[in-house]
Design an enzyme around this catalytic site. Sequence first.
Site: not given
Ligand code: F6R
Length: 243
Positions: A67, A136, A138, A143
């Site tokens: 992303d 959450n 995701h 989301e």
């Molecule tokens: C990042 C992504 C997100 C993160 C998730 C966890 O490329 O796609 O889904 O993997 O938000 O983020 P952290 O590792 O910062 O807790």
Amino acid sequence: MNLMIQKDYDAMSLEAARLIAAQVRLEPGCVLGLATGSTPIGCYRELIRMNREEGLDFSGVTSVNLDEYIGLSPEHEQSYRSFMEQHLFSGINIQPEETHVPSGVERDPDAEAERYETMIEMLGGVDLQLLGLGPNGHIGFNEPADFFTAETHCVNLSEETIAANQRFFASRDEVPKQAITMGVGQIMNAGRVLLLVNGKHKAEALRDSLLGPITPRCPASILQLHPNLTVICDEEAASLLYE
Ligand code: F6R
């Protein structure tokens, strides 16, 4: 599903790097699906060490990131392109032109999402997809929603995600509100999925993802249907799995 509970973040990161290294050694021309965020930083650090000290060779590897924020240029220090350069690409011998991150600055982000999806298809899909987990539930920026979206698409980030990302920006106003993300289709098509989860604040999300109903309200729950899912987590994240 293969669940590996490790003592702490460092042990989780080491194990994840070992699995990715095995993939690269077995299939030097593989396509790695990569994630940003705090979770994979330790794993990337270890991959850099393996590249330098153990000859782990990334010269034939292609990478596709999950992303990117809409509105941030690749040079912006909080863009996911910058993150990848800083935490992985600059430290290993991957060919720069073989690293792919969606562009957040195209005039038509929907067209960019379509281009990215086609590009991944042309590569033959992802061999190993690394994922972090949002508090959450995701994955990528898929989301919680009323339905799953298969293709790469543009999303409005949830309030929860904007709040979680605020720590990287000077103010809430500066936090991007939209992103381009791979959909669950390419993630589910990956030959192998590696989900990394650490910390107490992810324990509920991990429990719901692995043990709850499969629902787009908890996007990671769809991974229960993946035939080759490996989850590596630390003890804190695993704390609600055995209640
Ligand atoms: C990042 C992504 C997100 C993160 C998730 C966890 O490329 O796609 O889904 O993997 O938000 O983020 P952290 O590792 O910062 O807790």
